[in-house]
Design a protein around this motif. Structure first.
Motif, PDB file in Angstrom:
ATOM      1  N   GLU A 129       7.297 -66.691  11.039  1.00 45.38           N
ATOM      2  CA  GLU A 129       7.674 -67.883  10.630  1.00 45.38           C
ATOM      3  C   GLU A 129       7.055 -68.373   9.335  1.00 45.38           C
ATOM      4  O   GLU A 129       7.621 -68.979   8.469  1.00 45.38           O
ATOM      5  N   ILE A 130       5.827 -68.021   9.192  1.00 49.03           N
ATOM      6  CA  ILE A 130       5.158 -68.252   7.805  1.00 49.03           C
ATOM      7  C   ILE A 130       5.985 -67.490   6.576  1.00 49.03           C
ATOM      8  O   ILE A 130       6.032 -67.738   5.839  1.00 49.03           O
ATOM      9  N   ILE A 131       6.258 -66.151   6.960  1.00 49.72           N
ATOM     10  CA  ILE A 131       6.778 -65.365   6.143  1.00 49.72           C
ATOM     11  C   ILE A 131       8.206 -66.087   5.541  1.00 49.72           C
ATOM     12  O   ILE A 131       8.432 -65.914   4.457  1.00 49.72           O
ATOM     13  N   ALA A 132       8.870 -66.346   6.573  1.00 46.13           N
ATOM     14  CA  ALA A 132      10.046 -67.066   6.385  1.00 46.13           C
ATOM     15  C   ALA A 132      10.099 -68.206   5.534  1.00 46.13           C
ATOM     16  O   ALA A 132      10.911 -68.188   4.578  1.00 46.13           O
ATOM     17  N   LYS A 133       9.165 -68.987   5.869  1.00 43.62           N
ATOM     18  CA  LYS A 133       9.043 -70.116   4.935  1.00 43.62           C
ATOM     19  C   LYS A 133       8.347 -69.845   3.407  1.00 43.62           C
ATOM     20  O   LYS A 133       9.029 -70.574   2.723  1.00 43.62           O
ATOM     21  N   LEU A 134       7.657 -68.957   3.361  1.00 46.79           N
ATOM     22  CA  LEU A 134       7.275 -68.476   2.071  1.00 46.79           C
ATOM     23  C   LEU A 134       8.537 -68.085   1.263  1.00 46.79           C
ATOM     24  O   LEU A 134       8.704 -68.241   0.065  1.00 46.79           O
ATOM     25  N   LYS A 135       9.435 -67.377   1.727  1.00 48.42           N
ATOM     26  CA  LYS A 135      10.362 -66.569   1.253  1.00 48.42           C
ATOM     27  C   LYS A 135      11.562 -67.623   0.755  1.00 48.42           C
ATOM     28  O   LYS A 135      12.065 -67.728  -0.128  1.00 48.42           O
ATOM     29  N   GLN A 136      11.541 -68.518   1.760  1.00 45.59           N
ATOM     30  CA  GLN A 136      12.534 -69.908   1.493  1.00 45.59           C
ATOM     31  C   GLN A 136      12.173 -70.581   0.120  1.00 45.59           C
ATOM     32  O   GLN A 136      12.946 -71.067  -0.450  1.00 45.59           O
ATOM     33  N   HIS A 137      10.783 -70.732  -0.064  1.00 44.25           N
ATOM     34  CA  HIS A 137      10.316 -71.414  -1.150  1.00 44.25           C
ATOM     35  C   HIS A 137      10.011 -70.604  -2.501  1.00 44.25           C
ATOM     36  O   HIS A 137       9.681 -71.190  -3.435  1.00 44.25           O
ATOM     37  N   LYS A 138      10.085 -69.258  -2.180  1.00 42.57           N
ATOM     38  CA  LYS A 138       9.970 -68.575  -3.588  1.00 42.57           C
ATOM     39  C   LYS A 138      11.140 -68.180  -4.276  1.00 42.57           C
ATOM     40  O   LYS A 138      12.085 -67.666  -4.023  1.00 42.57           O
ATOM     41  N   LYS A 139      11.189 -69.381  -5.123  1.00 40.92           N
ATOM     42  CA  LYS A 139      12.816 -69.581  -5.620  1.00 40.92           C
ATOM     43  C   LYS A 139      13.217 -68.900  -7.232  1.00 40.92           C
ATOM     44  O   LYS A 139      14.378 -69.154  -7.642  1.00 40.92           O
ATOM     45  N   GLN A 140      12.157 -68.236  -7.787  1.00 44.21           N
ATOM     46  CA  GLN A 140      12.264 -67.944  -8.938  1.00 44.21           C
ATOM     47  C   GLN A 140      12.763 -66.437  -9.096  1.00 44.21           C
ATOM     48  O   GLN A 140      12.048 -65.493  -9.156  1.00 44.21           O
ATOM     49  N   PRO A 141      14.034 -66.152  -9.252  1.00 38.14           N
ATOM     50  CA  PRO A 141      14.477 -64.544  -9.193  1.00 38.14           C
ATOM     51  C   PRO A 141      13.797 -63.873 -10.134  1.00 38.14           C
ATOM     52  O   PRO A 141      13.967 -62.664 -10.047  1.00 38.14           O
ATOM     53  N   TYR A 142      13.693 -64.213 -11.310  1.00 33.30           N
ATOM     54  CA  TYR A 142      13.069 -63.604 -12.564  1.00 33.30           C
ATOM     55  C   TYR A 142      11.713 -63.734 -12.714  1.00 33.30           C
ATOM     56  O   TYR A 142      11.376 -63.048 -13.708  1.00 33.30           O
ATOM     57  N   LEU A 143      10.838 -64.088 -11.916  1.00 30.69           N
ATOM     58  CA  LEU A 143       9.441 -64.320 -12.063  1.00 30.69           C
ATOM     59  C   LEU A 143       8.826 -63.000 -11.605  1.00 30.69           C
ATOM     60  O   LEU A 143       8.244 -62.881 -10.544  1.00 30.69           O
TER      61      LEU A 143
ATOM     62  N   PHE B 168       8.144 -51.394 -25.070  1.00 28.82           N
ATOM     63  CA  PHE B 168       8.909 -52.349 -25.403  1.00 28.82           C
ATOM     64  C   PHE B 168      10.373 -52.295 -24.821  1.00 28.82           C
ATOM     65  O   PHE B 168      10.853 -53.512 -24.284  1.00 28.82           O
ATOM     66  N   ASP B 169      10.558 -50.998 -24.507  1.00 24.89           N
ATOM     67  CA  ASP B 169      12.027 -50.979 -23.640  1.00 24.89           C
ATOM     68  C   ASP B 169      11.725 -51.378 -22.326  1.00 24.89           C
ATOM     69  O   ASP B 169      12.719 -52.015 -21.710  1.00 24.89           O
ATOM     70  N   GLU B 170      10.348 -51.420 -21.821  1.00 25.10           N
ATOM     71  CA  GLU B 170      10.199 -52.018 -20.610  1.00 25.10           C
ATOM     72  C   GLU B 170      10.074 -53.516 -20.496  1.00 25.10           C
ATOM     73  O   GLU B 170      10.692 -54.169 -19.605  1.00 25.10           O
ATOM     74  N   LEU B 171       9.591 -54.128 -21.746  1.00 17.39           N
ATOM     75  CA  LEU B 171       9.599 -55.359 -21.809  1.00 17.39           C
ATOM     76  C   LEU B 171      11.129 -56.076 -21.939  1.00 17.39           C
ATOM     77  O   LEU B 171      11.444 -57.137 -21.279  1.00 17.39           O
ATOM     78  N   VAL B 172      11.992 -55.265 -22.361  1.00 16.73           N
ATOM     79  CA  VAL B 172      13.280 -55.609 -22.678  1.00 16.73           C
ATOM     80  C   VAL B 172      14.030 -55.813 -21.319  1.00 16.73           C
ATOM     81  O   VAL B 172      14.580 -56.533 -20.934  1.00 16.73           O
ATOM     82  N   ASN B 173      13.645 -54.741 -20.478  1.00 15.08           N
ATOM     83  CA  ASN B 173      14.233 -54.764 -19.168  1.00 15.08           C
ATOM     84  C   ASN B 173      14.045 -55.816 -18.366  1.00 15.08           C
ATOM     85  O   ASN B 173      14.451 -56.405 -17.382  1.00 15.08           O
ATOM     86  N   LEU B 174      12.382 -56.111 -18.302  1.00 16.01           N
ATOM     87  CA  LEU B 174      12.028 -57.073 -17.740  1.00 16.01           C
ATOM     88  C   LEU B 174      12.374 -58.691 -18.288  1.00 16.01           C
ATOM     89  O   LEU B 174      12.379 -59.635 -17.259  1.00 16.01           O
ATOM     90  N   ALA B 175      12.498 -58.664 -19.580  1.00 13.24           N
ATOM     91  CA  ALA B 175      12.574 -60.001 -19.947  1.00 13.24           C
ATOM     92  C   ALA B 175      13.745 -60.360 -20.740  1.00 13.24           C
ATOM     93  O   ALA B 175      14.239 -61.574 -20.734  1.00 13.24           O
TER      94      ALA B 175
END
Length: 263
Positions: free
Chosen positions: A5-19, A56-63
């Protein structure tokens, strides 16, 4: 709640897909490699330019989340700017050596002066900021901020032969403009008069003309505030309006001393 239940709640509020915090650590690695490539005599430029491109290529892929923006084309233009950035930084180092009587050698400036390091990372980040590359320039200057206590927004405009002495506590806002041969000391703030999201596209921070010296803990605020050339702003001054060229501005504190004999 049980563990599931704790894991489910944490995932529910973990809202930033690009973080993805790998972006932060990899930006710091990129910044370190970049600094050593420019300054360390034992770091081979050709080999490390190749390493930097991979990083830099890695940063491009992430950012580079907005795929319609040509992030992958930024690197070639960035590398072409590195010689002029290094030329500017050499002038900054010489300004520190010439202005600070405590500096013993140019090598000391490059290796031991936090103000120089903060300026170096700002200049290296500023080119990426102008290119519209997301987040990475801010992570670069924030990395320098953590190490030096100097907070320079990568969007600021700073001229040649810039000198920050002692460094700690300096804040320079995004739309600040600093001309040539400016010297500032610890605790100086070049900030905004008002903080509001609606002001994002306006000039919020002051303009400092050439040959200005700003002493410790002075605060200069406002996008319309201009400090005229050759002026001196004394320590602890609070400035929210323009100052003519060739001026001296001083804060005069009132100091009272009480002793047992005078009550």
């Amino acid at each position: 709640m049980n563990t599931q239940e704790i894991i489910a709640k944490l995932k529910q509020h973990k809202k930033q897909p690009y973080l993805d915090y790998r972006l932060k650590s990899k930006t710091e690695d990129f910044t370190n490699t970049l600094f050593y490539t420019l300054f360390d005599i034992n770091t081979d430029v050709e080999t490390h330019l190749e390493k930097l491109e991979r990083q830099f290529d890695e940063l491009v892929n992430l950012a580079c989340w907005e795929t319609h923006k040509p992030c992958t084309k930024i690197w070639e233009n960035y590398v072409a700017n590195l010689p002029s950035i290094l030329e500017q930084l050499n002038l900054d180092a010489e300004a520190i050596l010439n202005c600070d009587p405590a500096s013993l050698s140019i090598q000391e400036v490059y290796m031991a002066y936090p103000g120089f390091y903060a300026i170096a990372i700002y200049r290296l980040a500023n080119v990426l900021y102008k290119a519209g590359f997301p987040l990475v320039p801010r992570l670069m200057t924030e990395y320098a901020h953590r190490q030096t206590g100097v907070d320079i927004n990568p969007g600021a405009t700073i001229g040649k032969s810039f000198f920050i002495d002692h460094a700690t506590g300096v804040v320079i806002g995004e739309t600040a403009v600093i001309k040539d041969y400016v010297k500032i000391y610890q605790g100086v703030t070049l900030g905004a008069l008002y903080v509001a999201k609606s002001l994002k596209e306006t000039k919020r921070h002051p303009t400092i003309e050439s040959n200005v010296t700003i002493y410790a803990n002075a605060t200069i605020l406002g996008g319309e505030t201009v400090i005229g050339e050759n002026s001196i702003i004394g320590g602890n001054a609070w400035v929210t309006s323009s100052i003519p060229a060739n001026s001296k501005v001083f804060h005069i504190p009132e100091i009272k001393i009480k002793t047992a004999t005078n009550g």
